[in-house]
Design a protein around this motif. Structure first.
Motif, short mmCIF file in Angstrom:
data_model
loop_
_atom_site.label_atom_id
_atom_site.label_comp_id
_atom_site.label_asym_id
_atom_site.label_seq_id
_atom_site.Cartn_x
_atom_site.Cartn_y
_atom_site.Cartn_z
N GLU A 61 0.83 -1.21 0.00
CA GLU A 61 0.00 0.00 0.00
C GLU A 61 0.87 1.26 0.00
O GLU A 61 0.52 2.25 -0.64
N ASP A 62 1.98 1.23 0.71
CA ASP A 62 2.89 2.38 0.70
C ASP A 62 3.46 2.61 -0.70
O ASP A 62 3.57 3.75 -1.15
N MET A 97 -4.81 2.63 4.66
CA MET A 97 -3.60 2.48 5.47
C MET A 97 -3.86 2.88 6.92
O MET A 97 -3.38 2.22 7.85
N ARG A 155 -5.77 0.11 8.62
CA ARG A 155 -4.86 -0.99 8.94
C ARG A 155 -4.01 -0.65 10.16
O ARG A 155 -3.82 -1.48 11.07
N ASN A 156 -3.51 0.58 10.22
CA ASN A 156 -2.71 1.00 11.38
C ASN A 156 -3.53 1.01 12.66
O ASN A 156 -3.02 0.64 13.73
N SER A 168 -4.80 6.31 1.58
CA SER A 168 -4.43 6.73 2.93
C SER A 168 -5.45 6.24 3.95
O SER A 168 -5.08 5.84 5.06
#
Length: 175
Positions: free
Chosen positions: A3-4, A148, A151-152, A145
């Motif tokens: 993803e990054d 992400m 997920r974080n 974003s």
């Protein structure tokens, strides 16, 4: 993570699209400045010819001094507009050079007219409106974003899970 990498690719794509957009705008601005300069230049030439005719007639006594002064004022007013238009054209070309990475001492000759792009611009507006949401880089970056961040958040919550078990065990022992 994947993803990054996708987000970095999307940011690079956005940067490239932004640069292309800026170059196109600068080119159209240069075309507009050039067309404006040409129109003002033609008006100045007509005004100068008019002044020459009125001045000759004034010399013969066929027109008043007021008519001569009016023609001269009109010609001088257009001369200052011509200088401003020339300066605007130089600035538009300089902006185009900067965006294209060309040094300032290189002369750019624009052998084109804005009227040649009238139909293309109308079609581009229709196509842009249809594909704008699907291909909008900013929206795609926001979606990436968001995933992400979700997920974080899950990872942060799982980091605290063992503590819940230990706290529950300690609470069960203490009671």
């Amino acid at each position: 993570t994947k993803e990054d990498v996708k987000l970095a690719e999307e940011k690079a794509r956005s940067s490239k699209l932004d640069l292309v957009n800026q170059v196109k705008k600068a080119y159209y601005q240069a075309l507009l400045a050039q067309d404006s300069y040409n129109v003002i230049e033609q008006s100045y030439k007509i005004s100068k010819e008019n002044f020459d005719v009125v001045n000759a007639k004034y010399g013969q006594g066929r027109v008043s001094e007021y008519d001569k002064i009016s023609a001269e004022v009109q010609m001088r007013g257009l001369n200052s507009s011509l200088v401003s238009a020339k300066s605007g054209l130089s600035n538009a070309k300089l902006q185009l050079k900067v965006l294209m990475g060309v040094t300032a001492n290189v002369d750019i000759a624009i052998n084109d007219k804005l009227s040649n792009y009238e139909n293309d611009l109308a079609l581009a507006e229709l196509e842009t409106a249809e594909n704008e949401l699907a291909n909008n880089s900013a929206l795609r970056q926001l979606d990436m974003s968001e995933s992400m961040l979700e997920r974080n958040l899950k990872m942060q919550k799982t980091n605290f899970m063992p503590w819940y078990g230990i706290v529950a065990m300690v609470a069960g022992v203490a009671s």
